[in-house]
Design a protein around this motif. Structure first.
Motif, PDB file in Angstrom:
ATOM      1  N   GLU A   1      25.308 109.967 -10.096  1.00  0.00           N
ATOM      2  CA  GLU A   1      25.755 108.823  -9.649  1.00  0.00           C
ATOM      3  C   GLU A   1      26.490 107.785  -9.436  1.00  0.00           C
ATOM      4  O   GLU A   1      27.301 107.116  -9.101  1.00  0.00           O
ATOM      5  CB  GLU A   1      24.775 108.203  -9.477  1.00  0.00           C
ATOM      6  CG  GLU A   1      23.104 109.109  -8.484  1.00  0.00           C
ATOM      7  CD  GLU A   1      22.044 108.477  -8.881  1.00  0.00           C
ATOM      8  OE1 GLU A   1      22.369 106.545  -8.632  1.00  0.00           O
ATOM      9  OE2 GLU A   1      20.652 109.204  -8.658  1.00  0.00           O
ATOM     10  N   ILE A   2      27.673 108.554 -10.620  1.00  0.00           N
ATOM     11  CA  ILE A   2      28.429 107.269 -10.849  1.00  0.00           C
ATOM     12  C   ILE A   2      29.647 107.566 -10.578  1.00  0.00           C
ATOM     13  O   ILE A   2      30.046 108.703 -10.280  1.00  0.00           O
ATOM     14  CB  ILE A   2      28.754 107.525 -13.266  1.00  0.00           C
ATOM     15  CG1 ILE A   2      26.801 106.924 -13.374  1.00  0.00           C
ATOM     16  CG2 ILE A   2      29.440 106.943 -13.526  1.00  0.00           C
ATOM     17  CD1 ILE A   2      27.344 107.697 -14.815  1.00  0.00           C
ATOM     18  N   ASP A   3      30.162 106.510 -10.318  1.00  0.00           N
ATOM     19  CA  ASP A   3      32.113 106.754 -10.045  1.00  0.00           C
ATOM     20  C   ASP A   3      32.877 106.788 -10.776  1.00  0.00           C
ATOM     21  O   ASP A   3      33.324 105.658 -10.746  1.00  0.00           O
ATOM     22  CB  ASP A   3      32.208 105.541  -8.735  1.00  0.00           C
ATOM     23  CG  ASP A   3      32.987 105.622  -7.905  1.00  0.00           C
ATOM     24  OD1 ASP A   3      33.941 106.349  -7.874  1.00  0.00           O
ATOM     25  OD2 ASP A   3      33.850 105.028  -7.416  1.00  0.00           O
ATOM     26  N   TRP A   4      33.190 107.560 -11.289  1.00  0.00           N
ATOM     27  CA  TRP A   4      33.925 107.757 -12.470  1.00  0.00           C
ATOM     28  C   TRP A   4      35.022 107.200 -11.931  1.00  0.00           C
ATOM     29  O   TRP A   4      36.512 106.777 -13.182  1.00  0.00           O
ATOM     30  CB  TRP A   4      34.217 108.983 -13.320  1.00  0.00           C
ATOM     31  CG  TRP A   4      32.544 109.421 -13.637  1.00  0.00           C
ATOM     32  CD1 TRP A   4      32.172 110.619 -12.986  1.00  0.00           C
ATOM     33  CD2 TRP A   4      32.138 109.323 -14.689  1.00  0.00           C
ATOM     34  NE1 TRP A   4      31.251 110.352 -13.729  1.00  0.00           N
ATOM     35  CE2 TRP A   4      31.015 109.667 -14.991  1.00  0.00           C
ATOM     36  CE3 TRP A   4      32.581 108.649 -15.766  1.00  0.00           C
ATOM     37  CZ2 TRP A   4      29.936 109.977 -15.413  1.00  0.00           C
ATOM     38  CZ3 TRP A   4      31.456 108.077 -17.332  1.00  0.00           C
ATOM     39  CH2 TRP A   4      30.177 109.052 -17.376  1.00  0.00           C
ATOM     40  N   ASP A   5      36.068 107.102 -10.500  1.00  0.00           N
ATOM     41  CA  ASP A   5      36.999 106.887 -10.170  1.00  0.00           C
ATOM     42  C   ASP A   5      37.407 104.793 -10.576  1.00  0.00           C
ATOM     43  O   ASP A   5      38.227 104.501 -10.752  1.00  0.00           O
ATOM     44  CB  ASP A   5      37.493 106.614  -9.668  1.00  0.00           C
ATOM     45  CG  ASP A   5      37.824 108.534  -8.839  1.00  0.00           C
ATOM     46  OD1 ASP A   5      38.174 109.151 -10.248  1.00  0.00           O
ATOM     47  OD2 ASP A   5      37.391 108.723  -7.678  1.00  0.00           O
ATOM     48  N   ASN A   6      35.954 104.196 -10.522  1.00  0.00           N
ATOM     49  CA  ASN A   6      35.654 102.774 -10.477  1.00  0.00           C
ATOM     50  C   ASN A   6      34.879 102.121 -11.599  1.00  0.00           C
ATOM     51  O   ASN A   6      34.204 100.905 -11.254  1.00  0.00           O
ATOM     52  CB  ASN A   6      35.163 102.304  -9.239  1.00  0.00           C
ATOM     53  CG  ASN A   6      36.635 103.099  -8.238  1.00  0.00           C
ATOM     54  OD1 ASN A   6      37.671 102.326  -8.188  1.00  0.00           O
ATOM     55  ND2 ASN A   6      35.597 104.158  -7.131  1.00  0.00           N
ATOM     56  N   THR A   7      35.142 102.446 -12.886  1.00  0.00           N
ATOM     57  CA  THR A   7      33.848 103.053 -13.472  1.00  0.00           C
ATOM     58  C   THR A   7      34.286 101.177 -14.639  1.00  0.00           C
ATOM     59  O   THR A   7      33.656 100.611 -14.688  1.00  0.00           O
ATOM     60  CB  THR A   7      33.867 103.541 -14.918  1.00  0.00           C
ATOM     61  OG1 THR A   7      35.460 104.295 -15.352  1.00  0.00           O
ATOM     62  CG2 THR A   7      33.289 104.802 -14.540  1.00  0.00           C
TER      63      THR A   7
END
Length: 77
Positions: free
Chosen positions: A69-75
């Motif tokens: 669920e984590i958006d790694w591109d927008n952390t």
């Protein structure tokens, strides 16, 4: 910076290794001893911060977030 003297007893093998490293690099045994203590403290301090944070989270009753669920591109946002 004020410094404090610390006396420790180490076995002959460890002293020989420390002396050889100091001689090879032109640094003192004290330099490597202080560096080793700094590294040890940093690792253990980090461990206890993580351990305490995990315990705090577990006691909070909050739900965990799935890795998917984590958006790694927008952390950073």
């Amino acid at each position: 910076m004020t410094k404090t003297q610390l006396n420790v007893r180490i076995d002959n093998e460890l002293d020989s290794r420390l002396a050889a490293l100091a001689k090879r690099t032109g640094r003192t045994k004290s330099f490597y001893t202080v560096e080793a203590i700094k590294e040890f403290l940093e690792e253990h301090e980090d461990y206890f911060v993580a351990k305490d944070s995990l315990a705090e989270f577990q006691n909070s009753g909050e739900a965990a977030i799935d890795m998917e669920e984590i958006d790694w591109d927008n952390t950073s946002q």
